[in-house]
Write an enzyme that holds these catalytic residues in place. Structure first.
Site, PDB file in Angstrom:
ATOM      1  N   ARG A  55     -17.363 -71.061   3.232  1.00 41.55           N
ATOM      2  CA  ARG A  55     -18.109 -71.659   2.127  1.00 41.55           C
ATOM      3  C   ARG A  55     -17.898 -70.779   0.909  1.00 41.55           C
ATOM      4  O   ARG A  55     -17.299 -69.712   0.998  1.00 41.55           O
ATOM      5  CB  ARG A  55     -19.590 -71.891   2.451  1.00 41.55           C
ATOM      6  CG  ARG A  55     -20.286 -70.977   3.408  1.00 41.55           C
ATOM      7  CD  ARG A  55     -20.426 -69.564   2.935  1.00 41.55           C
ATOM      8  NE  ARG A  55     -21.013 -69.471   1.606  1.00 41.55           N
ATOM      9  CZ  ARG A  55     -20.866 -68.458   0.791  1.00 41.55           C
ATOM     10  NH1 ARG A  55     -20.149 -67.392   1.137  1.00 41.55           N
ATOM     11  NH2 ARG A  55     -21.423 -68.448  -0.404  1.00 41.55           N
ATOM     12  N   ARG A  98     -16.710 -81.516   0.867  1.00 42.05           N
ATOM     13  CA  ARG A  98     -17.902 -81.097   0.095  1.00 42.05           C
ATOM     14  C   ARG A  98     -17.701 -81.557  -1.354  1.00 42.05           C
ATOM     15  O   ARG A  98     -16.634 -81.330  -1.929  1.00 42.05           O
ATOM     16  CB  ARG A  98     -18.102 -79.565   0.185  1.00 42.05           C
ATOM     17  CG  ARG A  98     -18.421 -79.110   1.616  1.00 42.05           C
ATOM     18  CD  ARG A  98     -18.939 -77.684   1.660  1.00 42.05           C
ATOM     19  NE  ARG A  98     -20.281 -77.592   1.111  1.00 42.05           N
ATOM     20  CZ  ARG A  98     -20.888 -76.421   0.864  1.00 42.05           C
ATOM     21  NH1 ARG A  98     -20.275 -75.278   1.113  1.00 42.05           N
ATOM     22  NH2 ARG A  98     -22.120 -76.396   0.378  1.00 42.05           N
ATOM     23  N   GLN A 206     -27.690 -67.530   2.437  1.00 44.26           N
ATOM     24  CA  GLN A 206     -26.442 -66.833   2.078  1.00 44.26           C
ATOM     25  C   GLN A 206     -26.719 -65.455   1.487  1.00 44.26           C
ATOM     26  O   GLN A 206     -25.901 -64.541   1.611  1.00 44.26           O
ATOM     27  CB  GLN A 206     -25.636 -67.653   1.058  1.00 44.26           C
ATOM     28  CG  GLN A 206     -25.017 -68.920   1.623  1.00 44.26           C
ATOM     29  CD  GLN A 206     -25.888 -70.124   1.382  1.00 44.26           C
ATOM     30  OE1 GLN A 206     -27.117 -70.022   1.333  1.00 44.26           O
ATOM     31  NE2 GLN A 206     -25.286 -71.284   1.257  1.00 44.26           N
ATOM     32  N   ASP A 247     -20.282 -73.305  -8.884  1.00 49.59           N
ATOM     33  CA  ASP A 247     -19.504 -74.293  -8.129  1.00 49.59           C
ATOM     34  C   ASP A 247     -18.789 -75.268  -9.051  1.00 49.59           C
ATOM     35  O   ASP A 247     -17.747 -75.795  -8.704  1.00 49.59           O
ATOM     36  CB  ASP A 247     -20.409 -75.050  -7.154  1.00 49.59           C
ATOM     37  CG  ASP A 247     -20.733 -74.137  -5.980  1.00 49.59           C
ATOM     38  OD1 ASP A 247     -21.671 -73.338  -6.097  1.00 49.59           O
ATOM     39  OD2 ASP A 247     -19.994 -74.186  -4.982  1.00 49.59           O
ATOM     40  N   ASN A 257     -24.715 -74.371  -9.441  1.00 50.22           N
ATOM     41  CA  ASN A 257     -24.581 -73.270  -8.475  1.00 50.22           C
ATOM     42  C   ASN A 257     -25.647 -73.489  -7.401  1.00 50.22           C
ATOM     43  O   ASN A 257     -26.437 -74.436  -7.450  1.00 50.22           O
ATOM     44  CB  ASN A 257     -24.732 -71.911  -9.171  1.00 50.22           C
ATOM     45  CG  ASN A 257     -24.332 -70.768  -8.263  1.00 50.22           C
ATOM     46  OD1 ASN A 257     -23.276 -70.807  -7.624  1.00 50.22           O
ATOM     47  ND2 ASN A 257     -25.160 -69.743  -8.156  1.00 50.22           N
TER      48      ASN A 257
END
Ligand code: MRU
Length: 375
Positions: A55, A98, A206, A247, A257
């Protein structure tokens, strides 16, 4: 991009192309276990991206490129025409994994361009070699891109103080030294005394699982906090800057993000703490005018109601938008490998992207063995 001598070795490499297949660290199992999975077909790589084995925006771009190369390598096509017919389905399988991180689509497009060119001139073996080489180049570029981001961002960090980040924008997320964590790594390497405040980043953790692990491996001081401590830490005046990854950045600078980034930006503004985004040019999506058009991935509610398979909430409806959008007006600067973009972002980002395209043309004309139309 010209190769730049690495200044910091990545502490961990989330993905490798090997003769046995594409090998990835299973990030779902960190920090308890460091386990490597090997994928031998493109469907497996697509599943690994979807299921969060790998990821982080730039890293899933690398994975998509390697997945496409793997698909072409193992294709049963007996002619270029057959491979040409099969290729869109391979790309589609990777692209559908994704929706938010634009690096994924950037990497798929780059592989498509390489295929179109190789298929014009080459035979099957040449096409395979060319796509494997292109995936390797996409991977290799991450180190120098991250280091350049780090060099532009490091002077924005305090000389001696605390910085906050969000999620994991480190080596695990980029296959380089990280974007936000790359800035922090270079700043520390240059002698700044930093402590990183790491929000745990629910629901997928994360921050707690990956960023805390990476920083601890590197010996960079950190304090792990829960997400609801962010306001308190920003208010008490002990945070010199916030630096996060991205992102997808729209043409006006609005930035998607990890969920929770927006509330950090609002609180940072309230308490006069500069909020920076660190992102490669490949994360800029100038085709999107503002953050309103950025697709936000909705993940399984089970990631909210459960932690590692253990139910922590009753069987009720739970929401899991995986990203949020921080409006450009809250962002003090966007740090890229071509320099710092400052408001107004419509102008500064467009300038950096144009520079980047010019640089690419310059490099391609200096490298006759790689035809210019490939880039
Ligand atoms: O859902 P994830 O873990 O892929 O989300 C990752 C993030 O939001 C990162 O901050 C972003 O991809 C930047 S990584 C350099």
């Amino acid at each position: 991009m010209r190769p730049i001598k690495p200044i910091i070795k990545p502490i961990v490499q989330p993905i490798e192309w090997t003769p046995a297949g594409v090998v990835m660290i299973d990030q779902r199992r960190l920090p308890a276990e460091l386990v490597h999975n090997t994928y031998t077909d493109y469907q497996g790589v697509a599943g690994a991206i979807r299921d969060m084995v790998i990821r982080g925006a730039p890293a899933i771009g690398v994975a998509a490129a390697m997945g496409i190369a793997l698909g072409v390598q193992h294709s049963k096509a007996r002619s270029v025409a057959e491979l040409r017919a099969e290729f869109p389905a391979i790309c589609e399988a990777l692209a559908r994994t994704r929706p938010t991180a634009v690096d994924l689509f950037w990497a798929v497009d780059r592989m498509k361009r390489r295929f179109a060119e190789a298929a014009q001139a080459g035979d099957l073996a040449a096409i395979r070699d060319s796509l494997i080489a292109e995936a390797g180049r996409i991977h290799a570029e991450k180190q120098s891109v991250d280091e350049a981001i780090g060099r532009f961002g490091a002077p924005l960090m305090p000389e001696n103080g605390q910085v906050m980040t969000q999620c994991n924008a480190g080596a695990l997320a980029t296959a380089g030294i990280g974007t936000a964590l790359g800035v922090i790594r270079v700043a520390v390497e240059q002698g700044r005394k930093l402590r990183v405040i790491v929000p745990e980043t629910r629901p997928y953790l994360q921050g707690a699982r990956l960023t805390a692990w990476e920083l601890a491996q590197d010996g960079i001081p950190l304090t792990l906090i829960t997400d609801n401590m962010v306001g308190h830490f920003l208010k008490t005046g002990k945070i010199g800057a916030v630096v996060v990854g991205a992102d997808r950045v729209a043409a006006n600078g609005d930035t998607a993000n990890k969920i929770g980034t927006y509330q950090i930006a609002v609180l940072a503004r309230e308490h006069n703490v500069p909020f920076y985004v660190a992102a490669p040019i490949s994360t800029l999506d100038l085709s999107i005018a503002s953050g309103e058009s950025i697709p936000i991935e909705e993940r399984s509610s089970e990631e909210v109601t459960h932690i590692r398979g253990v139910r922590i909430a009753p069987d009720v409806e739970a929401a899991h938008p995986a990203f949020d959008v921080t409006p450009a007006r809250l962002i003090a600067g966007i740090i890229t490998e071509r320099g710092l973009a400052s408001p107004p972002y419509c102008e500064s980002l467009a300038r950096l992207v144009a520079q980047s395209a010019a640089k690419r043309d310059e490099i391609s004309s200096a490298a006759p063995e790689r035809p210019a139309s490939a880039r």
